[in-house]
Write an enzyme that holds these catalytic residues in place. Structure first.
Site, PDB file in Angstrom:
ATOM      1  N   GLY A  18      -3.138 -52.085  53.273  1.00  0.00           N
ATOM      2  CA  GLY A  18      -2.067 -52.430  52.344  1.00  0.00           C
ATOM      3  C   GLY A  18      -1.381 -51.234  51.733  1.00  0.00           C
TER       4      GLY A  18
ATOM      5  CB  ALA B 193      -8.911 -52.052  55.131  1.00  0.00           C
ATOM      6  CG  MET B 194      -8.730 -57.931  53.769  1.00  0.00           C
ATOM      7  SD  MET B 194      -8.835 -59.714  53.957  1.00  0.00           S
ATOM      8  CE  MET B 194      -7.923 -60.278  52.510  1.00  0.00           C
ATOM      9  CB  SER B 195      -8.902 -53.354  48.237  1.00  0.00           C
ATOM     10  OG  SER B 195      -7.661 -53.910  47.826  1.00  0.00           O
TER      11      SER B 195
ATOM     12  CB  CYS C 232     -12.042 -47.567  42.527  1.00  0.00           C
ATOM     13  SG  CYS C 232     -13.003 -46.714  43.807  1.00  0.00           S
TER      14      CYS C 232
ATOM     15  CG  LEU D 184     -15.085 -50.866  53.310  1.00  0.00           C
ATOM     16  CD1 LEU D 184     -14.638 -49.413  53.412  1.00  0.00           C
ATOM     17  CD2 LEU D 184     -16.022 -51.215  54.458  1.00  0.00           C
TER      18      LEU D 184
ATOM     19  CG  ASP E 131      -0.441 -53.837  47.415  1.00  0.00           C
ATOM     20  OD1 ASP E 131       0.572 -54.518  47.184  1.00  0.00           O
ATOM     21  OD2 ASP E 131      -0.790 -52.881  46.707  1.00  0.00           O
TER      22      ASP E 131
ATOM     23  N   GLY F  37      -7.243 -56.862  46.451  1.00  0.00           N
ATOM     24  CA  GLY F  37      -5.992 -56.778  45.714  1.00  0.00           C
ATOM     25  C   GLY F  37      -4.874 -57.525  46.415  1.00  0.00           C
TER      26      GLY F  37
ATOM     27  CB  CYS G 120     -11.949 -42.928  49.509  1.00  0.00           C
ATOM     28  SG  CYS G 120     -12.452 -44.633  49.830  1.00  0.00           S
TER      29      CYS G 120
END
Length: 398
Positions: free
Chosen positions: A136, A18-20, A213, A44, A24, A22, A112
């Site tokens: 992360g 899961a890649m935001s 966010c 997402l 981490d 950021g 979330c």
């Protein structure tokens, strides 16, 4: 066993990260790729409110998606973007606004995780044939220490206590825990950034994302009043002793424990003690009126080894955390006719409905996470509680 506790070679293990956008989650993808796993990155698209798309420290908006894509290009792994904006609004933003106008202090990050990241995204990872979903978050998981729970995993606080995110993950279910992996649990933030530099990732020096966010500049009232115009209706500011001290322009501008900006001057330090959403009253009082000894929970997620009813009936000694910035403190989980509650041995000031109460086995990095629940109501010291209940039962002025 490989590093993710699967009995197969890394190259035979597919992991969705899961890649935001950021540092981490980017390092997680880099570490897993380095170890030889079959890695897929998914970002997402959760919201878009104009300026936040390019605001430093935002999360899951335009710039972050671009950063995640560039990281995946550097690492040589596939990257997918899923549009979950409607789902995010339905399950996170709208309930956040509803909670605020009800006089609560909501934690949308928990919602979330519950409804989007660890539900919908996890389901997508399974559809892609992944063996695990990695994130992360700074938290650890490892196989359960109890033989009868063989195959299950348990959650523990991370090595870096300053980055501990277990408070926001108390609602993670056992099924989700068994599928999730948290590769940063044994690392500190400086170590994570050093790895990002070493890997040549564009996000190595990127600022950390903010907790909420979708709230521009941290102004909760702006988004709440936009979604719920009636939330800005005014009312009275009332002292615990019954004195009407002034008026306000909406309870959404106040939180339990607030001292500054209340809008009244009496010559004595006053704090927001309670938000009476039904009568639109902001109730204030002295600092000692904030002291809370007992919190009743709703939506409890229990991760202990015995049934929760049995544990609560006899009294379950543990450590509780009612704020993300606090350390776990001695507590006891119990139950009565009104439900599951937690006795805070040393008390806590300014506890608000809607906040989380996470439960632990201890205070150190080896402390196990027992789950927790959302605070439904709290009870103060007897004198303050009696004064509050008397005030709530009295009709507000027209």
């Amino acid at each position: 066993m490989n590093s993710l506790d699967f009995d197969r070679k890394p190259e035979d293990t597919r992991v969705v990260v899961a890649m935001s956008g950021g540092v981490d989650s980017s390092v997680v993808a880099g570490l897993l790729k380095r170890e030889g796993y079959d890695v897929l990155g998914i970002t997402l698209q959760l919201y878009d409110h104009g300026a936040a798309v390019h605001r430093a420290g935002s999360c899951c908006a335009g710039q972050d998606i671009d950063d995640a894509r560039r990281v995946c290009e550097t690492l040589g792994i596939p990257h997918y973007v899923l549009d979950y904006e409607a789902r995010f609004r339905e399950t996170v933003i709208n309930p956040f606004a509803e909670s605020y106008i009800a006089g609560e202090t909501p934690i949308p990050c928990v919602a979330c995780n519950q409804t989007v990241k660890f539900a919908d995204l996890l389901a997508t990872a399974k559809e892609l044939g992944a063996d695990a979903l990695a994130t992360g978050h700074y938290i650890r998981s490892r196989p359960s220490p109890k033989p009868r729970y063989q195959g299950q995993r348990a959650l523990y606080r991370p090595t870096d206590a300053e980055r501990d995110q277990s408070y926001f993950l108390f609602a993670t279910t056992q099924e989700q825990i068994d599928y999730l992996r948290f590769p940063l649990g044994n690392l500190s933030k400086p170590e994570t950034r050093a790895l990002a530099e070493e890997m040549g990732l564009v996000v190595a020096k990127k600022a950390d994302s903010q907790d909420i966010c979708f709230v521009p500049q941290g102004k909760y009232s702006d988004i709440v009043s936009k979604l719920k115009p009636n939330a800005a209706l005014g009312g009275e500011i009332v002292h615990l002793d019954g004195r009407v001290l002034g008026t306000h322009e909406g309870i959404l501008h106040y939180t339990i424990g607030q001292r500054r900006g209340i809008g009244v001057a009496t010559g004595e330090p006053l704090y927001v003690v309670y938000l009476d959403a039904r009568s639109r009253r902001v109730i204030v009082g002295p600092k000692e009126a904030l002291e809370t000894r007992r919190v009743y929970l709703r939506d409890v997620n229990w991760l202990g080894d015995e049934e929760i009813d049995a544990a609560a009936s006899r009294g379950f000694a543990c450590f509780a955390k009612v704020r993300s910035t606090r350390q776990p403190a001695p507590a006891e989980m119990k139950c009565d006719a009104d439900g599951i509650y937690v006795e805070l041995v040393d008390g806590e000031a300014g506890v608000a409905p809607g906040q989380a109460c996470a439960l632990y086995s201890g205070t150190g990095e080896d402390a196990r996470v027992y789950g927790g629940g959302f605070i439904r109501k709290s009870e103060r010291e007897p004198a303050a509680e009696a004064a509050l209940q008397a005030l709530l039962q009295a009709p507000a002025a027209a």
